[in-house]
Write a protein that holds these residues in place. Structure first.
Motif, PDB file in Angstrom:
ATOM      1  N   HIS A 166       1.056  -1.318   0.417  1.00 25.32           N
ATOM      2  CA  HIS A 166       0.133  -0.092  -0.164  1.00 25.32           C
ATOM      3  C   HIS A 166       1.110   1.043   0.202  1.00 25.32           C
ATOM      4  CE1 HIS A 166      -2.502   3.075   1.981  1.00 25.32           C
ATOM      5  NE2 HIS A 166      -3.418   1.834   1.668  1.00 25.32           N
ATOM      6  N   ALA A 167       0.553   1.567  -1.185  1.00 26.95           N
ATOM      7  CA  ALA A 167       1.241   3.017  -1.150  1.00 26.95           C
ATOM      8  C   ALA A 167       2.006   4.387   0.564  1.00 26.95           C
ATOM      9  CB  ALA A 167       0.594   4.158  -2.507  1.00 26.95           C
ATOM     10  N   GLY A 168       0.292   4.184   1.003  1.00 20.61           N
ATOM     11  CA  GLY A 168       0.057   5.137   2.168  1.00 20.61           C
ATOM     12  C   GLY A 168       1.572   4.380   3.485  1.00 20.61           C
ATOM     13  N   PHE A 169       1.191   2.939   3.758  1.00 22.97           N
ATOM     14  CA  PHE A 169       1.981   2.655   4.402  1.00 22.97           C
ATOM     15  C   PHE A 169       3.187   2.263   4.149  1.00 22.97           C
ATOM     16  CE2 PHE A 169      -1.817   0.154   5.971  1.00 22.97           C
ATOM     17  CZ  PHE A 169      -2.480   0.727   7.174  1.00 22.97           C
ATOM     18  N   ARG A 170       3.617   1.956   2.593  1.00 23.11           N
ATOM     19  CA  ARG A 170       5.393   2.625   2.581  1.00 23.11           C
ATOM     20  C   ARG A 170       6.083   3.910   2.486  1.00 23.11           C
ATOM     21  NH1 ARG A 170       6.791  -1.599  -2.699  1.00 23.11           N
ATOM     22  NH2 ARG A 170       6.565  -3.814  -1.459  1.00 23.11           N
ATOM     23  N   ARG A 171       5.084   4.856   2.566  1.00 24.18           N
ATOM     24  CA  ARG A 171       5.089   5.866   2.711  1.00 24.18           C
ATOM     25  C   ARG A 171       5.525   6.611   4.361  1.00 24.18           C
ATOM     26  NH1 ARG A 171       7.798  10.008   2.540  1.00 24.18           N
ATOM     27  NH2 ARG A 171       7.842  12.009   1.999  1.00 24.18           N
ATOM     28  N   ILE A 172       4.516   5.813   5.054  1.00 25.87           N
ATOM     29  CA  ILE A 172       4.498   5.975   6.631  1.00 25.87           C
ATOM     30  C   ILE A 172       5.646   4.891   7.147  1.00 25.87           C
ATOM     31  CG2 ILE A 172       4.035   5.487   8.921  1.00 25.87           C
ATOM     32  CD1 ILE A 172       1.615   5.939   7.508  1.00 25.87           C
ATOM     33  N   GLU A 173       6.252   3.900   5.927  1.00 25.65           N
ATOM     34  CA  GLU A 173       7.843   3.187   6.760  1.00 25.65           C
ATOM     35  C   GLU A 173       8.628   4.731   6.327  1.00 25.65           C
ATOM     36  OE1 GLU A 173      10.789  -0.509   5.773  1.00 25.65           O
ATOM     37  OE2 GLU A 173       8.257  -0.344   4.716  1.00 25.65           O
TER      38      GLU A 173
END
Length: 331
Positions: free
Chosen positions: A132-139
């Motif tokens: 998921h792009a959002g979770f990857r950005r958060i990481e």
């Protein structure tokens, strides 16, 4: 990549089974070898549905497990049967795309993971928010140190299930927490590691739920300098307000909703940390099917030797251990 990988599907009762089958059927690097469903009644029900129409069916598990041309199997059985299915798949020497969670028998799961390691077999769990792009950005924000030292994570991933669906899940200690919390644990322990203490709070709030079914739940993960909270209910009127929040000494990031994805609210400290700038970061819009597509692409790339697994097996074990600690199955 060269050559197509033959993949079969074992079971059809997982909630993601049809979506994963669609991926296997449409991925150009994969050949669907067939599907085995142990329940003949279930197989008859599916044979004429759009998702399963025209696929090859196995009459017996051995037809799939003993076929040396089948390299991997997607484990898509119901959650109370899938761990035993995976045991058969590993014993047959095949890689596993395993739809979560990994059962309630902790010893069996550890033994299967050890057997897979000995045979150099890949087990990839079906936690689609890894892609998921959002979770990857958060990481990325956490790993870069932009948020400073993380002291709090909050995750809300409720749903609404009809009473019949709740009854199916009721066989599991922890109820809806057992069914869904692994998705959020996959994110949290990836960022923070193994918690020192895990506490689960399980409640039946809706009179429509079966007796004893935990439909309103909370898990609290305690770390030396942080806490993470996951709340999940089975009775939230749709659309659910699924939300993920990370707070650190230098700022915070909030994603609401995350399915479908909304923008990230990023708050970073300025002026010596006494105030903050707030910005909105766009998140790529991804359907659930697109997340499944990326799951399978990663699975195939690992089998081809083009990349290491996106999560090591030790992480897959940690997610399940933490889930069972939260439900009270493991102390």
């Amino acid at each position: 990549m060269s050559g197509r990988i033959r993949i079969a599907q074992y079971g059809t009762r997982h909630g993601h089974a049809e979506g994963k089958l669609t991926d296997i059927r449409t991925n150009p690097h994969v050949e669907l070898a067939g599907v085995y469903e142990p329940d003949p009644t279930r197989r008859a029900e599916l044979a004429h549905t759009a998702g399963y129409a025209g696929i090859p069916w196995f009459d017996h598990a051995a037809q799939m497990l003993d076929d040396p041309t089948i390299v991997a199997v997607a484990a898509e059985g119901r959650n109370d049967e899938s761990l035993d299915h995976v045991a058969q798949i590993i014993a047959a020497g095949k890689h596993v795309w395993y739809d979560k969670p990994a059962g309630e028998n902790w010893q069996q799961w550890q033994d299967l993971a050890a057997a897979a390691q000995r045979q150099q077999l890949l087990i990839q769990m079906g936690y689609m928010f890894r892609y998921h792009a959002g979770f990857r950005r958060i990481e990325q924000l956490v790993r870069s140190g932009a948020l400073g030292t993380i002291f709090s994570i909050r995750a809300h991933m409720s749903t609404w299930l009809p009473p019949a669906a709740r009854a199916v899940i009721a066989v599991h200690q922890g109820g809806i927490l057992y069914d869904l919390a692994g998705h959020m644990l996959d994110q949290i322990v990836w960022l923070l590691g193994r918690p020192q203490q895990v506490d689960g709070f399980l409640q039946t709030s809706d009179p429509a739920s079966p007796a004893g079914f935990a439909d309103n739940t909370l898990a609290v993960l305690r770390y030396p300098r942080a806490m993470a909270l996951i709340d999940i209910a089975a009775c939230e009127i749709p659309p659910p307000a699924r939300r993920f929040e990370v707070y650190g000494s230098h700022g915070s990031v909030i994603m609401e909703p995350f399915e479908p994805a909304g923008a990230l609210r990023l708050c970073l400290a300025t002026h010596g940390g006494t105030s903050a700038d707030i910005q909105s970061i766009a998140v790529e819009q991804q359907s659930r099917q697109q997340l499944y597509d990326r799951e399978l692409a990663a699975f195939i790339a690992t089998l081809y030797g083009e990349q290491p697994p996106d999560r090591p097996l030790a992480h897959e074990l940690l997610v399940q251990e933490t889930l069972l600690r939260a439900t009270g199955t493991l102390t």
